[in-house]
Design an enzyme around this catalytic site. Structure first.
Site, mmCIF file in Angstrom:
data_model
loop_
_atom_site.group_PDB
_atom_site.id
_atom_site.type_symbol
_atom_site.label_atom_id
_atom_site.label_comp_id
_atom_site.label_asym_id
_atom_site.label_seq_id
_atom_site.Cartn_x
_atom_site.Cartn_y
_atom_site.Cartn_z
ATOM 1 N N GLU A 131 0.802 -1.231 0.000
ATOM 2 C CA GLU A 131 0.000 0.000 0.000
ATOM 3 C C GLU A 131 0.835 1.283 0.000
ATOM 4 O O GLU A 131 0.648 2.164 0.832
ATOM 5 C CB GLU A 131 -0.968 -0.007 1.191
ATOM 6 C CG GLU A 131 -1.909 -1.198 1.148
ATOM 7 C CD GLU A 131 -2.783 -1.349 2.399
ATOM 8 O OE1 GLU A 131 -2.761 -0.462 3.256
ATOM 9 O OE2 GLU A 131 -3.480 -2.372 2.499
ATOM 10 N N ASN A 172 1.933 -5.229 -3.076
ATOM 11 C CA ASN A 172 0.539 -5.538 -2.748
ATOM 12 C C ASN A 172 -0.254 -4.255 -2.471
ATOM 13 O O ASN A 172 0.212 -3.394 -1.719
ATOM 14 C CB ASN A 172 0.556 -6.417 -1.475
ATOM 15 C CG ASN A 172 -0.775 -7.065 -1.141
ATOM 16 O OD1 ASN A 172 -1.391 -7.699 -1.993
ATOM 17 N ND2 ASN A 172 -1.203 -6.929 0.112
ATOM 18 N N HIS A 208 -10.543 -5.841 -1.907
ATOM 19 C CA HIS A 208 -11.568 -5.616 -0.877
ATOM 20 C C HIS A 208 -12.746 -4.950 -1.597
ATOM 21 O O HIS A 208 -12.771 -3.733 -1.772
ATOM 22 C CB HIS A 208 -11.018 -4.753 0.257
ATOM 23 C CG HIS A 208 -9.939 -5.452 1.026
ATOM 24 N ND1 HIS A 208 -10.206 -6.560 1.810
ATOM 25 C CD2 HIS A 208 -8.611 -5.241 1.126
ATOM 26 C CE1 HIS A 208 -9.074 -6.986 2.367
ATOM 27 N NE2 HIS A 208 -8.090 -6.209 1.959
ATOM 28 N N GLU A 238 -6.429 -10.601 -1.060
ATOM 29 C CA GLU A 238 -7.217 -10.328 0.157
ATOM 30 C C GLU A 238 -8.702 -10.213 -0.174
ATOM 31 O O GLU A 238 -9.414 -9.367 0.379
ATOM 32 C CB GLU A 238 -6.730 -9.027 0.837
ATOM 33 C CG GLU A 238 -5.235 -9.007 1.114
ATOM 34 C CD GLU A 238 -4.765 -7.782 1.894
ATOM 35 O OE1 GLU A 238 -5.593 -7.008 2.397
ATOM 36 O OE2 GLU A 238 -3.532 -7.609 2.000
ATOM 37 N N ASP A 240 -12.469 -10.023 -0.393
ATOM 38 C CA ASP A 240 -13.727 -10.116 0.343
ATOM 39 C C ASP A 240 -14.700 -9.157 -0.325
ATOM 40 O O ASP A 240 -14.284 -8.196 -0.987
ATOM 41 C CB ASP A 240 -13.586 -9.878 1.860
ATOM 42 C CG ASP A 240 -12.794 -8.635 2.264
ATOM 43 O OD1 ASP A 240 -12.764 -7.655 1.478
ATOM 44 O OD2 ASP A 240 -12.216 -8.641 3.363
HETATM 45 O O1 G3I Z 1 -3.652 -6.901 19.123
HETATM 46 C C1 G3I Z 1 -4.626 -5.981 19.612
HETATM 47 C C2 G3I Z 1 -5.197 -6.482 20.903
HETATM 48 O O2 G3I Z 1 -4.195 -6.543 21.871
HETATM 49 C C3 G3I Z 1 -6.332 -5.539 21.352
HETATM 50 O O3 G3I Z 1 -6.961 -6.058 22.463
HETATM 51 C C4 G3I Z 1 -7.364 -5.392 20.231
HETATM 52 C C5 G3I Z 1 -8.459 -4.392 20.587
HETATM 53 O O4 G3I Z 1 -9.011 -3.775 19.458
HETATM 54 O O5 G3I Z 1 -6.715 -4.946 19.062
HETATM 55 C C6 G3I Z 1 -5.722 -5.837 18.592
HETATM 56 O O6 G3I Z 1 -5.143 -5.346 17.435
HETATM 57 C C7 G3I Z 1 -5.963 -5.335 16.285
HETATM 58 C C8 G3I Z 1 -5.306 -6.238 15.234
HETATM 59 O O7 G3I Z 1 -6.031 -6.147 14.024
HETATM 60 C C9 G3I Z 1 -5.237 -7.700 15.665
HETATM 61 O O8 G3I Z 1 -6.507 -8.293 15.673
HETATM 62 C C10 G3I Z 1 -6.043 -3.906 15.777
HETATM 63 O O9 G3I Z 1 -6.784 -3.127 16.697
HETATM 64 C C11 G3I Z 1 -6.716 -3.879 14.413
HETATM 65 O O10 G3I Z 1 -6.628 -2.569 13.887
HETATM 66 C C12 G3I Z 1 -6.017 -4.842 13.476
HETATM 67 O O11 G3I Z 1 -6.724 -4.824 12.245
HETATM 68 C C13 G3I Z 1 -6.046 -5.415 11.155
HETATM 69 C C14 G3I Z 1 -5.839 -4.384 10.057
HETATM 70 O O12 G3I Z 1 -5.238 -5.014 8.950
HETATM 71 C C15 G3I Z 1 -4.984 -3.223 10.536
HETATM 72 O O13 G3I Z 1 -4.615 -2.406 9.496
HETATM 73 C C16 G3I Z 1 -6.907 -6.553 10.642
HETATM 74 O O14 G3I Z 1 -6.996 -7.595 11.626
HETATM 75 C C17 G3I Z 1 -6.298 -7.120 9.348
HETATM 76 O O15 G3I Z 1 -7.184 -8.054 8.802
HETATM 77 C C18 G3I Z 1 -6.094 -5.973 8.376
HETATM 78 O O16 G3I Z 1 -5.539 -6.477 7.194
HETATM 79 C C19 G3I Z 1 -5.265 -5.516 6.171
HETATM 80 C C20 G3I Z 1 -4.052 -6.018 5.417
HETATM 81 O O17 G3I Z 1 -2.977 -6.260 6.287
HETATM 82 C C21 G3I Z 1 -3.644 -5.053 4.317
HETATM 83 N N1 G3I Z 1 -4.761 -4.724 3.448
HETATM 84 C C22 G3I Z 1 -5.974 -4.299 4.122
HETATM 85 C C23 G3I Z 1 -6.417 -5.313 5.172
HETATM 86 C C24 G3I Z 1 -7.721 -4.908 5.820
HETATM 87 O O18 G3I Z 1 -7.604 -3.727 6.530
#
Ligand code: G3I
Length: 321
Positions: A131, A172, A208, A238, A240
């Site tokens: 990105e 990506n 997405h 990715e 969905d």
């Molecule tokens: O690890 C913490 C945890 O300790 C805490 O309790 C919890 C509370 O909200 O948050 C946890 O972290 C989260 C993390 O995912 C793990 O689940 C973050 O808040 C959350 O922002 C994070 O989101 C991820 C996101 O990327 C962040 O940018 C998504 O799971 C993940 O699926 C998403 O994936 C991205 C790709 O890497 C790149 N392309 C877009 C895609 C969707 O956004």
């Protein structure tokens, strides 16, 4: 035949899914994930990102990523590794420590070298840079671009290639599934990296998508061709397809068509190597927390029940093979 078997029968490397940490303690989830008839590939949704792997400088934590690599090994699944250099989920020390061109290059190379070396021989693909573009195709502001300039891209790919000459290296991004300024920007990145004499193997189209606003087969096809004509592979990384929740029956019917079209797009070009959905179940989808009121984007529901109509849409995309 399942989703992955059908993909392989059509000459693809895999059909796969992302997996996050929450799913790994859910035995029903793990049973579905481990069925290689449906999933021949997995990607860690978060476990290999910079804020997990190197939260503080030069102190590496490979545990969560190892857990995903072990699942892949146990199930004989192809491992796509994600993501080395990204402005998001980047620990604040990288952007705020007063690094200059030389020192930030050193920090970035060290992160890439240590991380790629650790999973050498396990990762089939690495998303090296994630990105880097704005919607208009210009470079996104990030510590890497702001300090190093566009050279951060070839420097990152060169470091990854040096650490593991066998892993396939990907750029990506999202919203590059249709022709336009951003897709052209991604093509410019491919040419830039090659102009440095550095290897880039593929481009990941995240996909997405939104129900009813997803690319047609013709759009998918011409856009994938625009990338592969530059001499790189394409992966749909990715996928969905979200909608308003709860999903109406007409939305589900359209979603099945949109999934089928995505599969047909990949099928149209032998250099589209495979498709990954961004988790397989609404239970662990990232969408509702980022787009409130939207979701229902995946072929298994939030109770881990298969949505037969959506699943069949994907199968139908592969055709009879
Ligand atoms: O690890 C913490 C945890 O300790 C805490 O309790 C919890 C509370 O909200 O948050 C946890 O972290 C989260 C993390 O995912 C793990 O689940 C973050 O808040 C959350 O922002 C994070 O989101 C991820 C996101 O990327 C962040 O940018 C998504 O799971 C993940 O699926 C998403 O994936 C991205 C790709 O890497 C790149 N392309 C877009 C895609 C969707 O956004």
């Amino acid at each position: 035949d399942g989703l992955n078997t059908r993909a392989k029968n059509n000459g693809k490397l895999y059909f796969g899914t992302a997996v996050d940490s929450s799913g790994q303690s859910d035995s029903n989830y793990m049973n579905i994930l481990s069925n290689s008839d449906d999933f021949g590939q997995i990607t860690p949704a978060n476990a290999m990102k910079w804020d997990t792997v190197e939260r503080s400088r030069n102190s590496f934590n490979f545990g969560p990523g190892d857990a995903v690599a072990n699942i892949a090994a146990r199930n004989g699944q192809f491992l796509r590794c994600h993501a080395l250099v990204w402005h998001s989920q980047l620990p604040s020390w990288v952007g705020s420590s007063g690094f200059n061109n030389a020192t930030l290059i050193q920090v970035m190379k060290n992160h890439i070298t240590q991380t790629v070396t650790h999973w050498k021989g396990k990762c089939g693909h690495w998303d090296v840079v994630n990105e880097a573009l704005n919607e208009d195709g210009s470079y996104r502001s990030s510590p890497f671009y702001n300090v190093i300039g566009e050279a951060f891209l070839p420097i990152a790919f060169a470091a990854a290639a040096a650490a593991d000459p066998d892993v396939k290296l990907y750029y990506n991004d999202y919203n590059i599934e249709t022709p336009g300024a951003k897709a052209s920007g991604a093509q410019r990145i491919v040419r830039l990296i090659k102009s440095y004499g550095v290897k880039i193997d593929g481009v990941g189209q995240q996909a997405h998508l939104i129900v009813g606003q997803s690319p047609s087969v013709a759009t998918w096809t011409s856009n994938i061709n625009a990338f592969t004509s530059l001499g790189v592979d394409v992966a749909i990384t990715e996928l969905d397809i979200r909608t308003k929740t709860p999903a109406s029956s007409s939305a589900v019917a359209q979603q099945a068509i949109d999934y089928a079209n995505s599969v047909k797009g990949c099928l149209s070009n032998t250099r589209c190597v495979g498709i990954t959905i961004w988790d397989f179940t609404d239970k662990y989808s990232w969408i509702p927390s980022v787009f409130p009121g939207e979701g229902s984007a995946l072929p298994w529901d939030s109770n881990l029940q298969k949505k037969q109509q959506v699943y069949n849409g994907i199968l139908s995309g592969w055709g009879s093979g």
